[in-house]
Design a protein around this motif. Structure first.
Motif, PDB file in Angstrom:
ATOM      1  N   MET A 121       0.822  -1.187   0.000  1.00 55.41           N
ATOM      2  CA  MET A 121       0.000   0.000   0.000  1.00 55.41           C
ATOM      3  C   MET A 121       0.871   1.258   0.000  1.00 55.41           C
ATOM      4  O   MET A 121       0.506   2.251  -0.627  1.00 55.41           O
ATOM      5  CB  MET A 121      -0.938  -0.008   1.198  1.00 55.41           C
ATOM      6  CG  MET A 121      -2.028  -1.074   1.115  1.00 55.41           C
ATOM      7  SD  MET A 121      -3.061  -1.197   2.571  1.00 55.41           S
ATOM      8  CE  MET A 121      -3.922   0.341   2.507  1.00 55.41           C
ATOM      9  N   LEU A 122       1.984   1.204   0.710  1.00 48.88           N
ATOM     10  CA  LEU A 122       2.846   2.385   0.749  1.00 48.88           C
ATOM     11  C   LEU A 122       3.547   2.614  -0.589  1.00 48.88           C
ATOM     12  O   LEU A 122       3.780   3.764  -0.972  1.00 48.88           O
ATOM     13  CB  LEU A 122       3.862   2.261   1.878  1.00 48.88           C
ATOM     14  CG  LEU A 122       3.256   2.437   3.275  1.00 48.88           C
ATOM     15  CD1 LEU A 122       4.244   2.033   4.347  1.00 48.88           C
ATOM     16  CD2 LEU A 122       2.820   3.867   3.479  1.00 48.88           C
ATOM     17  N   TYR A 123       3.882   1.540  -1.308  1.00 49.74           N
ATOM     18  CA  TYR A 123       4.463   1.720  -2.633  1.00 49.74           C
ATOM     19  C   TYR A 123       3.438   2.362  -3.568  1.00 49.74           C
ATOM     20  O   TYR A 123       3.781   3.241  -4.362  1.00 49.74           O
ATOM     21  CB  TYR A 123       4.917   0.383  -3.214  1.00 49.74           C
ATOM     22  CG  TYR A 123       6.087  -0.235  -2.498  1.00 49.74           C
ATOM     23  CD1 TYR A 123       7.229   0.493  -2.222  1.00 49.74           C
ATOM     24  CD2 TYR A 123       6.058  -1.568  -2.103  1.00 49.74           C
ATOM     25  CE1 TYR A 123       8.308  -0.074  -1.574  1.00 49.74           C
ATOM     26  CE2 TYR A 123       7.133  -2.141  -1.455  1.00 49.74           C
ATOM     27  CZ  TYR A 123       8.251  -1.391  -1.193  1.00 49.74           C
ATOM     28  OH  TYR A 123       9.317  -1.956  -0.560  1.00 49.74           O
TER      29      TYR A 123
ATOM     30  N   LEU B 280       3.726   5.975  -5.530  1.00 47.70           N
ATOM     31  CA  LEU B 280       3.470   6.215  -6.952  1.00 47.70           C
ATOM     32  C   LEU B 280       2.363   7.246  -7.144  1.00 47.70           C
ATOM     33  O   LEU B 280       2.453   8.109  -8.027  1.00 47.70           O
ATOM     34  CB  LEU B 280       3.103   4.907  -7.648  1.00 47.70           C
ATOM     35  CG  LEU B 280       4.245   3.929  -7.871  1.00 47.70           C
ATOM     36  CD1 LEU B 280       3.724   2.600  -8.418  1.00 47.70           C
ATOM     37  CD2 LEU B 280       5.266   4.520  -8.822  1.00 47.70           C
ATOM     38  N   ALA B 281       1.335   7.173  -6.328  1.00 42.19           N
ATOM     39  CA  ALA B 281       0.238   8.136  -6.424  1.00 42.19           C
ATOM     40  C   ALA B 281       0.728   9.547  -6.102  1.00 42.19           C
ATOM     41  O   ALA B 281       0.270  10.530  -6.710  1.00 42.19           O
ATOM     42  CB  ALA B 281      -0.896   7.742  -5.492  1.00 42.19           C
TER      43      ALA B 281
ATOM     44  N   SER C  99       1.832  15.063  -7.434  1.00 40.65           N
ATOM     45  CA  SER C  99       2.782  16.165  -7.534  1.00 40.65           C
ATOM     46  C   SER C  99       2.603  16.911  -8.856  1.00 40.65           C
ATOM     47  O   SER C  99       2.553  18.145  -8.889  1.00 40.65           O
ATOM     48  CB  SER C  99       4.206  15.637  -7.424  1.00 40.65           C
ATOM     49  OG  SER C  99       5.144  16.645  -7.664  1.00 40.65           O
ATOM     50  N   ALA C 100       2.496  16.161  -9.927  1.00 41.96           N
ATOM     51  CA  ALA C 100       2.279  16.780 -11.239  1.00 41.96           C
ATOM     52  C   ALA C 100       0.928  17.482 -11.290  1.00 41.96           C
ATOM     53  O   ALA C 100       0.804  18.588 -11.829  1.00 41.96           O
ATOM     54  CB  ALA C 100       2.388  15.732 -12.336  1.00 41.96           C
TER      55      ALA C 100
ATOM     56  N   ALA D 291       6.966  10.999  -1.956  1.00 39.14           N
ATOM     57  CA  ALA D 291       7.240   9.709  -2.594  1.00 39.14           C
ATOM     58  C   ALA D 291       8.428   8.974  -1.966  1.00 39.14           C
ATOM     59  O   ALA D 291       8.293   7.796  -1.608  1.00 39.14           O
ATOM     60  CB  ALA D 291       7.432   9.891  -4.094  1.00 39.14           C
ATOM     61  N   PRO D 292       9.593   9.601  -1.799  1.00 39.50           N
ATOM     62  CA  PRO D 292      10.710   8.852  -1.204  1.00 39.50           C
ATOM     63  C   PRO D 292      10.416   8.375   0.219  1.00 39.50           C
ATOM     64  O   PRO D 292      10.812   7.271   0.602  1.00 39.50           O
ATOM     65  CB  PRO D 292      11.876   9.849  -1.209  1.00 39.50           C
ATOM     66  CG  PRO D 292      11.500  10.886  -2.188  1.00 39.50           C
ATOM     67  CD  PRO D 292      10.020  10.934  -2.236  1.00 39.50           C
TER      68      PRO D 292
END
Length: 80
Positions: free
Chosen positions: A1-3, A7-8, A13-14, A42-43
């Motif tokens: 879920m965290l990955y 990605l989300a 961000s965009a 994200a990181p």
């Protein structure tokens, strides 16, 4: 879920950058700050996902080694 959340957050961000640029009159500087702010999530989310994966598999690793050790010590024709 965290990955998935990581990605989300890249997509978010965009989207935040685009929305800030389009709907706010503050200019590109504020849009850049919004995009960078959300992009930095994200990181952290990826790191948390990796840490949780390591924590979840930490107990399984010694058990797997013990099973492999028993199999190696057993005679060739004996059941494990």
């Amino acid at each position: 879920m965290l990955y998935t959340a990581g990605l989300a957050s890249i997509g978010l961000s965009a989207a935040a950058w685009t929305a800030s640029l389009k709907y706010e009159r503050a200019g590109i500087d504020r849009a850049d700050r919004w995009g960078i702010f959300v992009g930095q999530w994200a990181p952290a989310l990826f790191a948390l996902g990796a840490a949780l994966r390591i924590e979840e598999t930490r107990e399984e690793i010694p058990q797997e080694f013990q099973r492999m050790e028993r199999e190696m010590r057993a005679p060739a024709g004996a059941p494990a």
